[in-house]
Design an enzyme around this catalytic site. Structure first.
Site, mmCIF file in Angstrom:
data_model
loop_
_atom_site.group_PDB
_atom_site.id
_atom_site.type_symbol
_atom_site.label_atom_id
_atom_site.label_comp_id
_atom_site.label_asym_id
_atom_site.label_seq_id
_atom_site.Cartn_x
_atom_site.Cartn_y
_atom_site.Cartn_z
ATOM 1 C CD GLU A 44 -2.760 1.512 2.437
ATOM 2 O OE1 GLU A 44 -3.978 1.889 2.854
ATOM 3 O OE2 GLU A 44 -2.428 0.745 3.809
ATOM 4 C CE LYS A 117 -7.761 1.664 3.748
ATOM 5 N NZ LYS A 117 -5.897 2.303 3.831
ATOM 6 C CB CYS A 154 -4.696 -1.240 4.239
ATOM 7 S SG CYS A 154 -3.480 -2.134 5.919
#
Length: 277
Positions: A44, A117, A154
C-alpha cells in the site's frame, strides 16, 4: 487443460524519494515475473513513506489524478513489457477530493479502472481520515487474462463483507496491498497474527486464495515512528500458507493456483448455495 493463476507478492521498505520507490518496485515486479507471476501485488502507498502516522497538510502535494500519477505512469510500461497485471496503490486526487486508491493495470499496461478504499481507519499511527474520503467506487473486481481478482486495500482486509462482496462479483482470488505494523497507543500490542488469521478466514469461507503485501522496516517520520511487520503471505483456499515472508526481509514470493479446481471445490462446499441474507 486447467486454468491457472500465478500470484506474486512484494514486501519492501520505502523512503521519501518517489522515483526511487517506483524503480525499486519495478525491479521487484520484474523479479516476480521471472518466477512466473502473472498478477503482482506491491504494498500500500509505496510511492513514499506511510505519511498517515500524523496529520500534516504538506502530504496533499503528493496526490495526483490517476492517469498522471507517477506510480501509474512509471509502472505502465513495466506491466506491458512483462505482460503482467499490477494493482498500483496510490494517493489519488480528483478535483478537491483525495482517496486511497488502486489503479489496476492490465497485461498491456492499460488502466482497467480504479478502486477507492472503502474502510478508512482513524487512530494513533493510522490517521487516514484526515487524508482520504471513503471510497465512492464500490467494490471492484478485475478480469485479467489469467483470472478474475478482487482487490481491497489494507483496512478493507479485516472486513468479511468486503471479501464476500468481491467473491459475489466473480473474484477468483483476493488481493490486499497493506501498510500495517506497530500500534503507538500500545507498544505491547502485536496485531500480526490476528491480521493474518482474518484473511485466512476469508480464504476458508470463500474457498479462494488470498494474498497480502505489506511494508517492512522502521519509518521515522514527523509522527510516531512506525515499525511495519512485513509477514506478507499467500494462502490457499483452506487458509494454509502457500508462501510466507518474515517480519524483516524484502523480496517477492510467487504461487500458482488451479482456478478450475478451486471453482469445483467452491461449488462442492456449498457456501454460496446455502448462504442467506
Amino acid at each position: 487443460m486447467s486454468r491457472t493463476l500465478s500470484i506474486g507478492i512484494i514486501q519492501s521498505s520505502y523512503g521519501k524519494d518517489m522515483k526511487a520507490n517506483i524503480g525499486k518496485t519495478a525491479a521487484f515486479i520484474e523479479e516476480a515475473a521471472k518466477q512466473g507471476a502473472e498478477v503482482i501485488l506491491p504494498p500500500e502507498l509505496f510511492q513514499g513513506p506511510y505519511f498517515c502516522t500524523t496529520q500534516d497538510a504538506r502530504w496533499f502535494e503528493f496526490a495526483y489524478p490517476v492517469a498522471e500519477h507517477p506510480c501509474v505512469t512509471g509502472l505502465r510500461p513495466v506491466a506491458k513489457a512483462l505482460k503482467v497485471a499490477v494493482p498500483v496503490s496510490i494517493f489519488e486526487r480528483e478535483g478537491p477530493h483525495y482517496y486511497n486508491s488502486v489503479a489496476m493495470l492490465d497485461e498491456a499496461g492499460e488502466i482497467m479502472g480504479v478502486y477507492r478504499k472503502t474502510h478508512i481507519p482513524d487512530g494513533p499511527g493510522y490517521n487516514e481520515k484526515y487524508y482520504f474520503r471513503p471510497g465512492d467506487t464500490g467494490y471492484r473486481v478485475w478480469k485479467t487474462r489469467k483470472g478474475v481478482v478482487g482487490v481491497g486495500i489494507c483496512w478493507d482486509q479485516w472486513f468479511p463483507e468486503c471479501a464476500r462482496a468481491l467473491m459475489l462479483m466473480g473474484a477468483e482470488a483476493l488481493l490486499y496491498p497493506t501498510a500495517i505494523g506497530s500500534e503507538p497507543r500500545d507498544a505491547g500490542l502485536d496485531t500480526r497474527d490476528p491480521w493474518r488469521r482474518a484473511m485466512q478466514g476469508h480464504a476458508v469461507s470463500n474457498v479462494a486464495p488470498v494474498a497480502a503485501s505489506n511494508r517492512v522496516g522502521v519509518e521515522k517520520g514527523p509522527g510516531s515512528p512506525q515499525t511495519f511487520y512485513g509477514s506478507s503471505f499467500i494462502c490457499d483456499h483452506g487458509g494454509e500458507l502457500a508462501q510466507d515472508m518474515d517480519r524483516d526481509g524484502e523480496g517477492v514470493r510467487v504461487h500458482a493456483f488451479d482456478l478450475d479446481f478451486l471453482a469445483r471445490h467452491r461449488a462442492a462446499w456449498g457456501f454460496f448455495r446455502d448462504r442467506r441474507g
